[in-house]
Design a protein around this motif. Structure first.
Motif, PDB file in Angstrom:
ATOM      1  N   ASP A 231      -7.091  -0.739  -2.210  1.00 50.59           N
ATOM      2  CA  ASP A 231      -6.407  -0.599  -1.006  1.00 50.59           C
ATOM      3  C   ASP A 231      -6.990  -1.444   0.013  1.00 50.59           C
ATOM      4  O   ASP A 231      -6.591  -2.183   0.831  1.00 50.59           O
ATOM      5  CB  ASP A 231      -6.344   0.914  -0.597  1.00 50.59           C
ATOM      6  CG  ASP A 231      -5.237   1.553  -1.386  1.00 50.59           C
ATOM      7  OD1 ASP A 231      -4.647   1.120  -2.079  1.00 50.59           O
ATOM      8  OD2 ASP A 231      -5.466   3.055  -1.495  1.00 50.59           O
TER       9      ASP A 231
ATOM     10  N   SER B  25      -3.209   9.933   7.997  1.00 46.32           N
ATOM     11  CA  SER B  25      -3.963   9.019   7.271  1.00 46.32           C
ATOM     12  C   SER B  25      -4.010   7.657   7.957  1.00 46.32           C
ATOM     13  O   SER B  25      -2.854   7.010   8.534  1.00 46.32           O
ATOM     14  CB  SER B  25      -3.794   8.736   5.749  1.00 46.32           C
ATOM     15  OG  SER B  25      -2.192   8.521   5.594  1.00 46.32           O
TER      16      SER B  25
ATOM     17  N   ARG C 282      -4.341  11.048   2.751  1.00 48.67           N
ATOM     18  CA  ARG C 282      -4.623  10.090   1.665  1.00 48.67           C
ATOM     19  C   ARG C 282      -5.946   9.529   1.387  1.00 48.67           C
ATOM     20  O   ARG C 282      -6.594   9.087   2.343  1.00 48.67           O
ATOM     21  CB  ARG C 282      -3.744   8.965   1.691  1.00 48.67           C
ATOM     22  CG  ARG C 282      -3.594   7.920   1.058  1.00 48.67           C
ATOM     23  CD  ARG C 282      -2.770   6.818   1.029  1.00 48.67           C
ATOM     24  NE  ARG C 282      -2.646   5.574   0.275  1.00 48.67           N
ATOM     25  CZ  ARG C 282      -1.827   4.636   0.171  1.00 48.67           C
ATOM     26  NH1 ARG C 282      -0.721   4.688   0.840  1.00 48.67           N
ATOM     27  NH2 ARG C 282      -1.962   3.518  -0.676  1.00 48.67           N
ATOM     28  N   ARG C 283      -6.653   9.720   0.256  1.00 50.96           N
ATOM     29  CA  ARG C 283      -7.845   9.126   0.124  1.00 50.96           C
ATOM     30  C   ARG C 283      -7.609   7.694  -0.269  1.00 50.96           C
ATOM     31  O   ARG C 283      -6.807   7.286  -1.386  1.00 50.96           O
ATOM     32  CB  ARG C 283      -8.474   9.869  -1.283  1.00 50.96           C
ATOM     33  CG  ARG C 283      -9.973   9.429  -1.397  1.00 50.96           C
ATOM     34  CD  ARG C 283     -10.409  10.228  -2.606  1.00 50.96           C
ATOM     35  NE  ARG C 283     -10.434  11.529  -2.385  1.00 50.96           N
ATOM     36  CZ  ARG C 283     -11.424  12.071  -1.728  1.00 50.96           C
ATOM     37  NH1 ARG C 283     -12.445  11.323  -1.562  1.00 50.96           N
ATOM     38  NH2 ARG C 283     -11.465  13.321  -1.767  1.00 50.96           N
ATOM     39  N   TRP C 284      -8.046   6.751   0.501  1.00 48.92           N
ATOM     40  CA  TRP C 284      -7.877   5.397   0.020  1.00 48.92           C
ATOM     41  C   TRP C 284      -8.755   4.669  -0.783  1.00 48.92           C
ATOM     42  O   TRP C 284      -9.793   4.963  -0.691  1.00 48.92           O
ATOM     43  CB  TRP C 284      -8.117   4.455   1.303  1.00 48.92           C
ATOM     44  CG  TRP C 284      -7.178   4.994   2.516  1.00 48.92           C
ATOM     45  CD1 TRP C 284      -7.477   5.797   3.506  1.00 48.92           C
ATOM     46  CD2 TRP C 284      -5.647   4.783   2.971  1.00 48.92           C
ATOM     47  NE1 TRP C 284      -6.241   6.199   4.468  1.00 48.92           N
ATOM     48  CE2 TRP C 284      -5.488   5.429   3.744  1.00 48.92           C
ATOM     49  CE3 TRP C 284      -5.015   3.804   2.074  1.00 48.92           C
ATOM     50  CZ2 TRP C 284      -4.102   5.317   4.544  1.00 48.92           C
ATOM     51  CZ3 TRP C 284      -3.601   3.899   2.849  1.00 48.92           C
ATOM     52  CH2 TRP C 284      -3.125   4.373   3.916  1.00 48.92           C
ATOM     53  N   THR C 285      -8.496   3.928  -1.609  1.00 51.39           N
ATOM     54  CA  THR C 285      -9.193   3.190  -2.816  1.00 51.39           C
ATOM     55  C   THR C 285      -9.642   1.968  -2.327  1.00 51.39           C
ATOM     56  O   THR C 285      -9.370   1.118  -1.359  1.00 51.39           O
ATOM     57  CB  THR C 285      -8.371   3.254  -3.968  1.00 51.39           C
ATOM     58  OG1 THR C 285      -7.389   1.995  -3.891  1.00 51.39           O
ATOM     59  CG2 THR C 285      -7.716   4.305  -4.376  1.00 51.39           C
TER      60      THR C 285
ATOM     61  N   LEU D 298      -5.666   3.328   7.467  1.00 50.17           N
ATOM     62  CA  LEU D 298      -6.622   2.385   6.942  1.00 50.17           C
ATOM     63  C   LEU D 298      -6.355   1.046   7.838  1.00 50.17           C
ATOM     64  O   LEU D 298      -5.245   0.643   7.910  1.00 50.17           O
ATOM     65  CB  LEU D 298      -5.990   1.918   5.467  1.00 50.17           C
ATOM     66  CG  LEU D 298      -6.969   0.934   4.795  1.00 50.17           C
ATOM     67  CD1 LEU D 298      -8.435   1.121   4.785  1.00 50.17           C
ATOM     68  CD2 LEU D 298      -6.524   0.659   3.438  1.00 50.17           C
TER      69      LEU D 298
ATOM     70  N   GLU E 269      -8.923   9.778   5.938  1.00 49.23           N
ATOM     71  CA  GLU E 269      -8.263  10.393   4.934  1.00 49.23           C
ATOM     72  C   GLU E 269      -7.426  11.247   5.489  1.00 49.23           C
ATOM     73  O   GLU E 269      -6.277  11.682   5.262  1.00 49.23           O
ATOM     74  CB  GLU E 269      -9.252  11.075   3.806  1.00 49.23           C
ATOM     75  CG  GLU E 269      -8.271  11.934   2.885  1.00 49.23           C
ATOM     76  CD  GLU E 269      -9.185  12.576   1.930  1.00 49.23           C
ATOM     77  OE1 GLU E 269     -10.729  12.340   1.835  1.00 49.23           O
ATOM     78  OE2 GLU E 269      -8.952  13.546   0.917  1.00 49.23           O
TER      79      GLU E 269
ATOM     80  N   ALA F 195     -11.423   3.756   7.109  1.00 46.56           N
ATOM     81  CA  ALA F 195     -10.578   4.336   6.184  1.00 46.56           C
ATOM     82  C   ALA F 195     -10.732   5.796   6.665  1.00 46.56           C
ATOM     83  O   ALA F 195     -11.599   6.375   6.645  1.00 46.56           O
ATOM     84  CB  ALA F 195     -10.774   4.320   4.796  1.00 46.56           C
TER      85      ALA F 195
ATOM     86  N   LEU G 252       0.816  -1.211   0.074  1.00 47.06           N
ATOM     87  CA  LEU G 252      -0.026  -0.042   0.126  1.00 47.06           C
ATOM     88  C   LEU G 252       0.753   1.098   0.076  1.00 47.06           C
ATOM     89  O   LEU G 252       0.357   2.413   0.146  1.00 47.06           O
ATOM     90  CB  LEU G 252      -0.986  -0.013   1.151  1.00 47.06           C
ATOM     91  CG  LEU G 252      -2.188  -0.746   1.002  1.00 47.06           C
ATOM     92  CD1 LEU G 252      -1.937  -2.269   1.204  1.00 47.06           C
ATOM     93  CD2 LEU G 252      -3.343  -0.469   1.878  1.00 47.06           C
TER      94      LEU G 252
END
Length: 464
Positions: free
Chosen positions: A139, A108, A133-136, A110, A88, A86, A35
């Motif tokens: 991820d 951030s 961080r924008r987690w996808t 996750l 961000e 999650a 990640l």
């Protein structure tokens, strides 16, 4: 699941306050690398503290401070949710903006819960960052796959520790034999596992209460039987050691055997036998121990199934698909035959979840999975890759038949829409395909990427 039972399960795996272990450190490192995160943690959450089993990229003083983390800790919130969390930007998040880790620069986060035996949340596998961080979705899926591996290792480690402790107890019983007849008698009778004394010809001389309970016979009934009369009729074909090995000068042997209870119920035992020699050095009898393995065998099968099967649909999961597809690629190259990969995605999945709820979204995924299962052959690999994405690897499909296959799949979806009046919306899927050339350098990853790109072209064409 109650908090009391969760904490009991946490203690039962015997991981709290244990030193670091390479296998957990390796998985934490894989999580950080996969990640692209500076920090990865494997954390167990107890009643009033957190225990970090593994940490990558975190200073030691942070670990000392995090041990007494309060109710608003990142990991504790993940455990309470029982699903991925999650974040961000922790500085703006109401749950953790006041947490000391946020003040020290963690921005951030996750985290994915570590769930053992299908229901107990023991802690988290998490990655941290020092920038927003924008987690996808990818991820989340990646970390969830790694968390399932961590949970499986925790389960297997606990089983090994438990077996080792029982082995120590069994060894203590054998040592008692050397210390004196009276002490042996007491240990023999009170032993928690089945024990008996057997002649070199395989006849029972004495048995303890645990062994009688294991088979459901009285002591008199047990001593009337030979050792191998209690095994399953087909056990002889499973034996690694022939029956007459009881008369051979062996130090000790051990095997798993299938046995039959007095009621007819089949069960597995771990059988071990050690010789007790007389004055001339020849065995005068054998000390036989039998431990019920039924629970362990069932758990091994459950873990094997969990590691290969998607829980929601019953299809193969991503890990199983990639492993078996790799073997299919090797076979196809040797046999010089082609393969076709289809990649499918449910249309408007976000709209379905937002409009009708995630339970309806799960129902849509199960419906599409059922269509795939009944459309393709048993020899084809059909898997849920995560979310609403599916992959199918089929052999012996001519290129000119590929469009017919895709059309048949589309028609099956339309038939479900026509037959199921309970759906408040029409189901549809977008499909991409890629062909495997056994003479070329293609890999499963390349084929998936190509089919995925074509699938998005199909989806884009529908929205035009």
């Amino acid at each position: 699941m109650s908090e009391i039972s969760r904490r009991a399960a946490l203690r039962s795996v015997k991981l709290l306050d244990t030193p670091s272990e390479e296998r957990f450190d390796r998985l934490a490192s894989v999580a950080a690398a996969s990640l692209n995160a500076p920090v990865a943690l494997i954390t167990l959450v107890d009643e009033d503290r957190q225990f970090c089993k593994s940490a990558v990229g975190l200073p030691g003083d942070w670990l000392r401070d995090s041990g007494s983390a309060g109710a608003n800790s990142f990991c504790r919130h993940t455990v309470a949710l029982g699903e991925p969390l999650a974040i961000e930007d922790a500085r703006r998040h109401p749950l953790v903006r006041s947490h000391p880790a946020t003040a020290r620069g963690v921005v951030s986060y996750l985290g994915v819960p570590l769930i053992v035996h299908g229901r107990h949340v023991l802690g988290t596998l998490s990655v941290l960052g020092f920038e927003p961080r924008r987690w996808t979705d990818l991820d989340v899926r990646t970390l969830s796959d790694l968390a399932s591996v961590v949970a499986e290792i925790i389960e297997l480690r606990a089983a090994v520790v438990d077996a080792e402790q029982k082995a120590v107890a069994a060894e203590a019983v054998q040592n008692a034999l050397l210390d004196g007849e009276e002490r042996f008698r007491t240990a023999f009778e009170l032993a928690p596992i089945g024990m008996g004394l057997v002649t070199p010809q395989g006849r029972w001389m004495e048995v303890n209460a645990a062994l009688c309970n294991l088979f459901g016979y009285t002591r008199d009934e047990m001593v009337e039987r030979a050792l191998f009369e209690l095994t399953h009729p087909v056990a002889a074909s499973d034996d690694r050691i022939p029956h007459d090995s009881m008369s051979v000068h062996v130090e000790r042997y051990q095997m798993d055997r299938r046995c039959v209870h007095r009621s007819g119920r089949e069960f597995w035992v771990q059988l071990s036998a050690s010789p007790v020699a007389g004055e001339g050095g020849d065995p005068i009898y054998y000390l036989v121990q039998m431990q019920d393995l039924t629970t362990r065998k069932s758990e091994e099968e459950r873990l094997r199934t969990l590691s290969l099967e998607d829980e929601l649909t019953g299809l193969y999961n991503r890990r199983a698909f990639l492993a078996m597809a790799g073997e299919q690629f090797k076979l196809a190259r040797r046999q010089d035959r082609g393969l076709v990969l289809l990649f499918a995605d449910i249309d408007r999945m976000k709209w379905i979840n937002d409009t009708f709820g995630h339970l309806e979204g799960d129902r849509a995924i199960r419906t599409v999975a059922s269509v795939l299962k009944h459309t393709f052959r048993e020899s084809d690999l059909v898997a849920r890759m995560g979310g609403d994405e599916f992959a199918i690897l089929a052999a012996d499909v001519p290129e000119n038949d590929l469009s017919i296959l895709i059309q048949r799949l589309t028609e099956q979806i339309e038939r479900v829409n026509a037959d199921d009046a309970t759906h408040a919306y029409p189901l549809s899927i977008s499909i991409g395909s890629a062909l495997f050339d056994p003479t070329g350098p293609s890999s499963i990853e390349n084929l998936i990427a190509l089919a995925d790109a074509k699938m998005y072209m199909d989806k884009g064409a529908k929205s035009d």
